[in-house]
Design a protein around this motif. Sequence first.
Motif, short mmCIF file in Angstrom:
data_model
loop_
_atom_site.label_atom_id
_atom_site.label_comp_id
_atom_site.label_asym_id
_atom_site.label_seq_id
_atom_site.Cartn_x
_atom_site.Cartn_y
_atom_site.Cartn_z
N VAL A 19 0.91 -1.18 0.18
CA VAL A 19 -0.03 -0.02 0.05
C VAL A 19 0.79 1.31 0.11
O VAL A 19 0.82 2.07 -0.75
N MET A 20 1.67 1.35 0.91
CA MET A 20 2.57 2.31 0.85
C MET A 20 3.46 2.91 -0.44
O MET A 20 3.74 3.84 -0.77
N GLU A 21 3.64 1.88 -1.15
CA GLU A 21 4.59 1.86 -2.38
C GLU A 21 3.49 2.15 -3.64
O GLU A 21 4.22 2.47 -4.82
N GLN A 22 2.44 2.47 -3.41
CA GLN A 22 1.34 2.53 -4.64
C GLN A 22 1.67 3.99 -5.18
O GLN A 22 1.97 5.11 -4.33
N THR A 23 1.56 4.25 -6.26
CA THR A 23 1.54 5.72 -6.87
C THR A 23 0.06 5.81 -7.31
O THR A 23 -0.87 5.17 -7.78
N TYR A 72 3.74 6.69 6.26
CA TYR A 72 2.78 7.00 4.98
C TYR A 72 1.26 6.87 6.03
O TYR A 72 1.42 6.91 7.05
N ASP A 73 0.30 7.22 5.09
CA ASP A 73 -1.03 7.31 5.75
C ASP A 73 -1.61 6.14 6.31
O ASP A 73 -2.54 5.49 5.68
N LEU A 74 -0.98 5.72 7.63
CA LEU A 74 -1.63 4.42 8.08
C LEU A 74 -2.13 4.75 9.52
O LEU A 74 -1.77 5.71 10.28
N ARG A 75 -3.43 3.99 9.51
CA ARG A 75 -4.09 4.46 10.96
C ARG A 75 -4.39 2.77 11.29
O ARG A 75 -4.70 1.94 10.45
#
Length: 268
Positions: free
Chosen positions: A26-30, A58-61
């Motif tokens: 998820v973090m590495e998606q563009t 990254y935007d992680l909750r």
Amino acid sequence: MSGPLVSVVTPSYEQAEFLEDNLRSVMEQTGPSVEHVVVDGGSTDGSVALLESYEDRYDLRWVSEPDDGQSDALNKGIEMATGRWLCWVNSDDYLLPGALDTFAEARRDNPDSDVIYGDFVFVDADGEEIGRKYNTRPSRFVHKHYYQFTGNHSTFFRRGVIEGVGGIDEDLQYTMDTELFWRLLEADLEMTHVPGFLGARRLHEAAKTTGEPPEARLAEIRALKSGYDHTVPERALPDKLLTVAAFALQGTYHTLDGRPEAIRHMLA
């Protein structure tokens, strides 16, 4: 409109061995803005430390607390999510590179779609590809008698779609995805299939849908099948013949969609 376009919701429990692949995918998606909502069931295997190490990258909750199983965790994550679209990816599965770019392009080309889905690959415990699932256009017949028309790890739902059909059934712990997809097929929704691979489903020894199915899973499957509506011919014909017919129908869809590689895969 403010906020992320996509919320990836991940239920997790004692999956530290695979969770980092999920987080990185998820973090590495563009492409479009994305948030990642991880609902952990109170793991003690190092999952929490892993989540803590990624929360500022990254935007992680995330939350880690006891729950009533995967379906409960999913509904909790959907409630926490703020994106205009949702994608459900289990902690031992992951998105493939470029998945969000492909989704965003399909969304632009199909602005009225409520559900956008693609194909997925099967991988082993080490992440090596061991199979492929080529999906087709939505079909109740194929879904009932051959294979569900999509997989959660390669499907994007417009905000409100899952809640609109009643949410994830928390009484189910094995067939909640197949049952949800059936309700989507029964609803008046616009669905778009993208002929490309968006997600990876991992098959490993610890997965609850791998190996000899326990009686609880078999009971859910029986209950699910008994709840499908059947036409008079479907009630009259034997299951094996219906499976052959559904297999042939899926092959016909692949032919109409110009996907010879999918036909070859089905016949391999």
